[in-house]
Design an enzyme around this catalytic site. Structure first.
Site, PDB file in Angstrom:
ATOM      1  N   PRO A  73       0.821  -1.218   0.000  1.00 36.84           N
ATOM      2  CA  PRO A  73       0.000   0.000   0.000  1.00 36.84           C
ATOM      3  C   PRO A  73       0.853   1.265   0.000  1.00 36.84           C
ATOM      4  CG  PRO A  73       0.117  -0.926   2.207  1.00 36.84           C
ATOM      5  CD  PRO A  73       0.836  -1.887   1.310  1.00 36.84           C
ATOM      6  N   LEU A 143      -2.676  -8.804 -15.502  1.00 38.68           N
ATOM      7  CA  LEU A 143      -4.095  -9.131 -15.679  1.00 38.68           C
ATOM      8  C   LEU A 143      -4.977  -7.977 -15.227  1.00 38.68           C
ATOM      9  CD1 LEU A 143      -5.433  -9.739 -12.672  1.00 38.68           C
ATOM     10  CD2 LEU A 143      -4.152 -11.856 -12.892  1.00 38.68           C
ATOM     11  N   ALA A 202       5.047   1.728 -15.307  1.00 39.22           N
ATOM     12  CA  ALA A 202       4.844   2.491 -16.538  1.00 39.22           C
ATOM     13  C   ALA A 202       3.550   2.072 -17.242  1.00 39.22           C
ATOM     14  CB  ALA A 202       6.028   2.306 -17.482  1.00 39.22           C
ATOM     15  N   CYS A 256      -4.549  -0.470  -8.228  1.00 40.87           N
ATOM     16  CA  CYS A 256      -3.222  -0.216  -8.817  1.00 40.87           C
ATOM     17  C   CYS A 256      -2.962   1.196  -9.296  1.00 40.87           C
ATOM     18  CB  CYS A 256      -2.992  -1.171  -9.991  1.00 40.87           C
ATOM     19  SG  CYS A 256      -2.872  -2.882  -9.512  1.00 40.87           S
ATOM     20  N   GLN A 258      -3.876   4.485  -8.982  1.00 40.78           N
ATOM     21  CA  GLN A 258      -3.487   5.635  -8.158  1.00 40.78           C
ATOM     22  C   GLN A 258      -2.228   5.334  -7.359  1.00 40.78           C
ATOM     23  OE1 GLN A 258      -6.385   8.277  -6.703  1.00 40.78           O
ATOM     24  NE2 GLN A 258      -5.466   8.473  -4.677  1.00 40.78           N
ATOM     25  N   ARG A 326     -11.679  -0.986  -4.083  1.00 40.09           N
ATOM     26  CA  ARG A 326     -10.520  -0.146  -3.758  1.00 40.09           C
ATOM     27  C   ARG A 326     -10.421   1.054  -4.705  1.00 40.09           C
ATOM     28  NH1 ARG A 326      -6.064  -4.843  -3.257  1.00 40.09           N
ATOM     29  NH2 ARG A 326      -7.399  -5.702  -4.900  1.00 40.09           N
TER      30      ARG A 326
END
Length: 452
Positions: A73, A143, A202, A256, A258, A326
């Site tokens: 996190p 994925l 990236a 993922c 942010q 999330r």
């Protein structure tokens, strides 16, 4: 891991976790996460060459390859708070691997981690190695939730990064052979460690940037009378650009995008690249702007007040075909409406009531208890509502009986489509006042502009 077990029947795969309830769920008929196709894969392999266990140390000590998939996190306090990745779980996993290992191992980074994490993990393992040879590989996962099983069956690429040493190359080859059971060899890309780690950050940054780009355009489309769907289609026909990730929406979410962009920003700042850091920061800022703009549009359209009004929220997950909430745009939109004293009735086919209330109560527990209800039926959610906010693009929302919904709503009846899933023209013919992201505004909305 379930897909590896399915595609490699000669390999024994053991998934370990310290959480007993979670492992119990993986061994039951009700898996702890919803993902289309996952049930079938797990049931085909479980008990044959796929096992779930809480005996972490025993299984790690016996393994030849250890995939580390712990949470990374964003740090909430201390150095790099708000941007840097918290590697506490990663470090403790590495120390445990070093402690229990009695034979050489390949340790694979599966979590999305900052560049140079492998080097830190390598130091922990080599300084505690007791003569055991550890090889670190980076094998980031590309994925997408909702299509994960198909993405794994037929990946665009598999990326493996390792050291340019004889042992490092041997480790890369070993992992490559696992994937080669079903992935064409030309799609398995081998790089150095740092390239593999940075490629994951990236890729997520580029995808998020496309979403923010089209969302920035959606605001301009509304201001000028253009249609963002038509603009996206025209732009996507350019083969240099392509059509994917050009759907305007209320904003991106998920575990993922942010987190990884903030991590990228932090790495850029640490390496003395403030201009690069600011470029990527803007992707997040446009995403926040889009959520605020949507919530403001809801309030301004309804006579500038939603106080005491029932608003139906359709969809809470960050996208369809997953129960994951999330960083879901729905969280910010709902909190904003609650702060404006709206009464929300929320429906999502996969997200549990406890999860929704937990996500919202982090902002204002008392208000959430009084102003938010979670229901299991769309028509109950919309009954007597003043407005509807569509915040997840679940397929079922396209085929609702909107005439029935309209008849049972307060008038004027509003639909705010944050995912462009409904037929705007049909709904207007029924009598709704419809706002769709990036679409030409009807006269009602033009008279009541939203100020972000």
């Amino acid at each position: 891991m379930a897909v590896i077990a399915l595609k490699c029947p000669d390999i024994e795969v053991v998934v370990v976790d310290i959480s007993e309830p979670r492992i119990t769920a993986w061994n039951s008929d009700h898996l702890p996460i919803y993902e289309p196709g996952l049930d079938d894969v797990v049931k085909q392999c479980r008990g044959k060459n796929l096992f779930f266990s809480t005996d972490v140390e025993k299984q790690v000590s016996e393994a030849d390859i250890v995939f580390v998939s712990v949470n990374t996190p964003t740090k909430t306090q201390g150095l790099g708070a708000g941007k840097a990745a918290d590697l506490t779980y990663w470090e403790s996993a590495a120390r445990m691997i070093a402690d229990v290992s009695k034979s050489s191992k390949i340790v694979v980074e599966k979590s999305t981690v900052p560049v140079k994490t492998a080097e830190a993990i390598e130091k922990i393992l080599t300084h505690n190695s007791k003569g055991i040879n550890f090889q670190i590989l980076s094998n980031p996962e590309f994925l997408a939730e909702g299509t994960a099983i198909q993405d794994l069956f037929n990946p665009d690429r598999v990326l493996i990064g390792g050291r340019d040493t004889p042992d490092g190359q041997k480790a890369i080859e070993t992992l490559k052979q696992v994937y080669a059971h079903w992935v064409p060899v030309e799609r398995i890309i081998c790089t150095n460690l740092w390239s593999a780690e940075l490629s994951k950050l990236a890729a997520n940054a580029f995808l998020a940037q496309r979403i923010s780009s089209v969302n920035a355009m959606s605001a301009l489309c509304e201001a000028t009378g253009a249609d963002v769907t038509q603009v996206s289609h025209a732009v996507g026909k350019d083969t240099r650009i392509g059509p994917k990730f050009l759907n305007a929406s209320v904003g991106f979410g998920g575990s993922c995008f942010q987190k990884d962009i903030l991590n990228l920003v932090y790495i850029c700042e640490c390496n003395g690249l403030p201009e690069v850091a600011n470029y990527w920061k803007q992707v997040i800022q446009v995403n926040d702007y889009q959520k605020t703009r949507f919530a403001n549009r809801v309030v301004s359209s309804m006579f500038n007040t939603v106080s005491g009004k029932k608003i139906a929220v359709l969809g809470f997950a960050f996208k369809k075909d997953t129960g994951d909430t999330r960083e879901a745009p729905a969280i910010d939109v709902c909190n904003s409406l609650v702060n404006d004293k709206a009464k929300l009735s929320i429906y999502d086919p996969q997200v549990a009531e406890e999860q929704i209330k937990r996500d919202l109560s982090m902002a204002n527990r008392a208000a959430i208890t009084e102003q938010v209800s979670v229901v299991s039926d769309v028509y109950e959610a919309t009954k007597d509502a003043h407005g509807i906010c569509i915040l997840t693009e679940w397929d079922e929302f396209k085929s609702l009986d909107f005439q029935k919904i309209f008849d049972n709503m307060q008038k004027p009846a509003f639909v705010f489509d944050g995912r462009n899933v409904v037929d705007m023209q049909k709904l207007r013919e029924i009598g709704f006042i419809v706002y769709s992201i990036g679409k030409p505004l009807d006269s009602w909305l033009k008279d009541m502009p939203a100020v972000a």
